[in-house]
Design a protein around this motif. Sequence first.
Motif, PDB file in Angstrom:
ATOM      1  N   UNK A 238       0.564  -1.605  -0.657  1.00 59.54           N
ATOM      2  CA  UNK A 238      -0.179   0.099  -0.172  1.00 59.54           C
ATOM      3  C   UNK A 238       1.029   1.527  -0.198  1.00 59.54           C
ATOM      4  N   UNK A 239       1.951   0.926   0.029  1.00 59.28           N
ATOM      5  CA  UNK A 239       2.933   2.729   1.277  1.00 59.28           C
ATOM      6  C   UNK A 239       3.072   3.659  -0.831  1.00 59.28           C
ATOM      7  N   UNK A 240       3.487   2.156  -2.190  1.00 59.81           N
ATOM      8  CA  UNK A 240       3.579   2.814  -2.685  1.00 59.81           C
ATOM      9  C   UNK A 240       2.574   3.580  -3.398  1.00 59.81           C
ATOM     10  N   UNK A 241       1.763   3.176  -3.883  1.00 57.87           N
ATOM     11  CA  UNK A 241       0.412   4.049  -4.570  1.00 57.87           C
ATOM     12  C   UNK A 241      -0.030   4.691  -3.499  1.00 57.87           C
ATOM     13  N   UNK A 242      -0.406   4.580  -1.876  1.00 59.41           N
ATOM     14  CA  UNK A 242      -0.898   5.944  -1.139  1.00 59.41           C
ATOM     15  C   UNK A 242       0.512   6.791  -1.178  1.00 59.41           C
ATOM     16  N   UNK A 243       1.273   6.333  -1.183  1.00 53.28           N
ATOM     17  CA  UNK A 243       2.461   8.196  -1.708  1.00 53.28           C
ATOM     18  C   UNK A 243       2.472   8.470  -2.736  1.00 53.28           C
ATOM     19  N   UNK A 244       2.673   8.288  -4.097  1.00 55.75           N
ATOM     20  CA  UNK A 244       2.011   8.448  -4.573  1.00 55.75           C
ATOM     21  C   UNK A 244       1.465   8.439  -5.553  1.00 55.75           C
ATOM     22  N   UNK A 245       0.094   8.479  -4.907  1.00 51.80           N
ATOM     23  CA  UNK A 245      -0.579   9.493  -4.839  1.00 51.80           C
ATOM     24  C   UNK A 245      -0.728  10.756  -4.977  1.00 51.80           C
ATOM     25  N   UNK A 246      -0.265  11.159  -3.628  1.00 52.85           N
ATOM     26  CA  UNK A 246       0.050  12.248  -3.264  1.00 52.85           C
ATOM     27  C   UNK A 246       0.916  13.244  -4.168  1.00 52.85           C
ATOM     28  N   UNK A 247       1.985  12.950  -4.239  1.00 51.85           N
ATOM     29  CA  UNK A 247       3.256  13.795  -5.175  1.00 51.85           C
ATOM     30  C   UNK A 247       2.534  13.969  -6.221  1.00 51.85           C
ATOM     31  N   UNK A 248       1.727  12.240  -7.037  1.00 48.70           N
ATOM     32  CA  UNK A 248       1.307  12.695  -8.832  1.00 48.70           C
ATOM     33  C   UNK A 248       0.314  14.008  -8.819  1.00 48.70           C
ATOM     34  N   UNK A 249      -0.290  14.063  -7.880  1.00 48.78           N
ATOM     35  CA  UNK A 249      -1.548  15.212  -7.812  1.00 48.78           C
ATOM     36  C   UNK A 249      -0.174  16.715  -7.252  1.00 48.78           C
ATOM     37  N   UNK A 250       0.399  16.533  -6.401  1.00 49.92           N
ATOM     38  CA  UNK A 250       0.542  17.994  -6.210  1.00 49.92           C
ATOM     39  C   UNK A 250       1.688  18.709  -7.831  1.00 49.92           C
ATOM     40  N   UNK A 251       1.764  16.848  -8.781  1.00 48.32           N
ATOM     41  CA  UNK A 251       2.913  17.620  -9.676  1.00 48.32           C
ATOM     42  C   UNK A 251       2.300  18.058 -10.383  1.00 48.32           C
ATOM     43  N   UNK A 252       0.420  18.499 -10.642  1.00 51.94           N
ATOM     44  CA  UNK A 252      -0.332  19.011 -11.550  1.00 51.94           C
ATOM     45  C   UNK A 252      -0.657  18.016 -12.405  1.00 51.94           C
ATOM     46  N   UNK A 253      -1.479  17.614 -13.489  1.00 50.83           N
ATOM     47  CA  UNK A 253      -1.941  17.667 -14.395  1.00 50.83           C
ATOM     48  C   UNK A 253      -2.035  16.053 -14.125  1.00 50.83           C
ATOM     49  N   UNK A 254      -1.461  15.419 -13.351  1.00 50.47           N
ATOM     50  CA  UNK A 254      -2.009  13.649 -13.417  1.00 50.47           C
ATOM     51  C   UNK A 254      -2.946  13.509 -12.299  1.00 50.47           C
ATOM     52  N   UNK A 255      -3.708  14.338 -12.543  1.00 50.10           N
ATOM     53  CA  UNK A 255      -5.103  14.043 -11.155  1.00 50.10           C
ATOM     54  C   UNK A 255      -5.373  12.231 -11.286  1.00 50.10           C
ATOM     55  N   UNK A 256      -5.565  11.816 -12.252  1.00 54.08           N
ATOM     56  CA  UNK A 256      -6.085  10.690 -13.283  1.00 54.08           C
ATOM     57  C   UNK A 256      -5.499   9.678 -12.430  1.00 54.08           C
TER      58      UNK A 256
END
Length: 176
Positions: free
Chosen positions: A122-140
Amino acid sequence: MPNAIGFARLALIPLFLVAALTSRHGTGALPATLYAVIGWGDYADGIAARVTRQYSRLGALMDPVTDRLLVLAGAVVTWRFDLLPRWALALLGARELAMLALGRLALARGQELRINWPGRLAVAPVMGSFFFAMVGGLGELAEVLLYVGLALALAASVLYVRRGLRPGAASAAPHQ
């Protein structure tokens, strides 16, 4: 060395929160980079502990607390700027707080804290979700990762609770 990485990770969380919460939209290079550095530090301290064969009780206790605080910090930022679905963030936040409380209870009962496979995954997708949301343009992508990570985290929680409720349970483990 592993504990130094752990303390650095912990110290960077407030810096991440300031950078992200004072940004215009919660997105950008600085908040995303800080989040990534803190997140990857989780792997770095684990590798450092194995390579140097330096294991400490402090490190074993600090690591899951730091991970939970980082997840909660990511949830706060993505909630504030509406970067991810709030119902999923609320569920994840409640799960993280429950795991902190259950971890404390398990320690008080003398139970060993050990991560299970759904928690580890669970660690990688949970933390990855926040990272990609904060990058911008990768919301989906961020949203899909959040759902995958949340499903794994909830499955891990069920397994931790089941293990902890067994009579004479020697290892109930809220780590992830």
